[in-house]
Design a protein around this motif. Structure first.
Motif, PDB file in Angstrom:
ATOM      1  N   LYS A  33       0.807  -1.220   0.000  1.00 50.91           N
ATOM      2  CA  LYS A  33       0.000   0.000   0.000  1.00 50.91           C
ATOM      3  C   LYS A  33       0.840   1.270   0.000  1.00 50.91           C
ATOM      4  O   LYS A  33       0.382   2.310  -0.465  1.00 50.91           O
ATOM      5  N   ARG A  34       2.058   1.197   0.523  1.00 48.04           N
ATOM      6  CA  ARG A  34       2.891   2.402   0.537  1.00 48.04           C
ATOM      7  C   ARG A  34       3.748   2.537  -0.722  1.00 48.04           C
ATOM      8  O   ARG A  34       4.473   3.506  -0.885  1.00 48.04           O
ATOM      9  N   THR A  35       3.631   1.575  -1.624  1.00 53.87           N
ATOM     10  CA  THR A  35       4.395   1.613  -2.870  1.00 53.87           C
ATOM     11  C   THR A  35       3.692   2.498  -3.891  1.00 53.87           C
ATOM     12  O   THR A  35       2.528   2.294  -4.207  1.00 53.87           O
ATOM     13  N   THR A  36       4.407   3.474  -4.424  1.00 49.98           N
ATOM     14  CA  THR A  36       3.836   4.358  -5.444  1.00 49.98           C
ATOM     15  C   THR A  36       4.524   4.202  -6.799  1.00 49.98           C
ATOM     16  O   THR A  36       4.023   4.703  -7.806  1.00 49.98           O
ATOM     17  N   LYS A  37       5.671   3.498  -6.820  1.00 45.23           N
ATOM     18  CA  LYS A  37       6.407   3.330  -8.068  1.00 45.23           C
ATOM     19  C   LYS A  37       7.028   1.942  -8.107  1.00 45.23           C
ATOM     20  O   LYS A  37       7.607   1.481  -7.119  1.00 45.23           O
ATOM     21  N   ASN A  56      -1.964   1.667  -4.580  1.00 41.70           N
ATOM     22  CA  ASN A  56      -1.595   3.088  -4.578  1.00 41.70           C
ATOM     23  C   ASN A  56      -0.497   3.428  -5.577  1.00 41.70           C
ATOM     24  O   ASN A  56       0.088   4.509  -5.513  1.00 41.70           O
ATOM     25  N   LEU A  57      -0.239   2.538  -6.517  1.00 39.91           N
ATOM     26  CA  LEU A  57       0.771   2.801  -7.526  1.00 39.91           C
ATOM     27  C   LEU A  57       0.414   4.023  -8.368  1.00 39.91           C
ATOM     28  O   LEU A  57      -0.712   4.163  -8.841  1.00 39.91           O
ATOM     29  N   LEU A  58       1.411   4.872  -8.572  1.00 45.15           N
ATOM     30  CA  LEU A  58       1.273   6.018  -9.469  1.00 45.15           C
ATOM     31  C   LEU A  58       2.048   5.784 -10.759  1.00 45.15           C
ATOM     32  O   LEU A  58       1.624   6.236 -11.826  1.00 45.15           O
ATOM     33  N   ASN A  59       3.190   5.096 -10.653  1.00 48.24           N
ATOM     34  CA  ASN A  59       4.040   4.818 -11.818  1.00 48.24           C
ATOM     35  C   ASN A  59       4.354   3.324 -11.873  1.00 48.24           C
ATOM     36  O   ASN A  59       4.888   2.766 -10.921  1.00 48.24           O
ATOM     37  N   ARG A  78      -5.151   4.696  -9.824  1.00 48.58           N
ATOM     38  CA  ARG A  78      -4.486   5.955  -9.461  1.00 48.58           C
ATOM     39  C   ARG A  78      -3.265   6.253 -10.325  1.00 48.58           C
ATOM     40  O   ARG A  78      -2.604   7.262 -10.130  1.00 48.58           O
TER      41      ARG A  78
END
Length: 201
Positions: A33-37, A56-59, A78
């Motif tokens: 969940k804290r991974t965004t990339k 919660n990935l953005l990239n 997201r």
């Protein structure tokens, strides 16, 4: 303890050491969940369904995988940047409806067409790379009012016509190594007032 496939997914997402084998499922979920990339190369992601845990990935970059159907990505709504290159994709169907997505790279796959229904879920898209696919026509871009960069090099496109009439912000168009030879396309491209870079070779 969680299975090695989950450890591998966290490792490639930069959230675990390769030999970190003492994680429990609660900690695994927290790190997902804290991974965004995340970037996955050369079939490092052996179970694509694990991507559903990274909500919660953005990239996301996936390169050189056997990802025939991208439906495993549907929960990644997201995303702002998504690259699925050399992934043996045969369709765009299954890609997530990602309203914040601004960059999409589908280069070097087996996709036969740009899917209007899929692209409609990406209204903020600015950059679309779809080179090296057996795409025969430009379509589905009417809702992409913010599109600035479009790469369709080495596809099977032979005609542009009015397909880009809604893309007033298009600044870069790459049709290198395509079969576009119709001079009737020139007036239509001339109406793209923001166009500053056009490639045919």
């Amino acid at each position: 303890m969680i299975p090695p496939t989950k450890i591998a997914a966290l490792y490639w997402a930069g959230q675990a050491a390769a030999d970190e084998a003492d994680l429990d499922d609660i900690e695994y979920q927290k790190r997902c969940k804290r991974t965004t990339k995340a970037s996955f190369f050369l079939n490092a992601l052996t179970d694509t369904t694990l991507l559903a845990h990274f909500t919660n990935l953005l990239n996301l970059d996936v390169h050189m995988h056997n990802l025939n159907n991208p439906s495993a990505l549907q929960h990644l709504t997201r995303l702002t940047s998504l690259a699925l290159t050399e992934c043996t994709l045969t369709t765009m169907r299954g890609l997530p409806a990602a309203p914040a997505l601004t960059r999409l790279d589908l280069s070097s796959n087996r996709i036969p067409r740009l899917e209007p229904a899929v692209l409609a879920g990406m209204p903020l898209l600015k950059t679309l790379f779809a080179s090296e696919n057996p795409i025969r026509r430009i379509e589905g871009l009417d809702n992409l009012a913010h599109l600035e960069t479009l790469h369709l090099a080495r596809t099977e496109i032979s005609y542009v016509g009015e397909a880009l009439r809604a893309n007033a912000e298009l600044a870069e168009l790459n049709l290198a190594a395509c079969d576009v030879v119709d001079f009737k396309d020139i007036p239509a491209m001339a109406r793209l007032g923001a166009l500053v870079r056009l490639s045919f070779a």
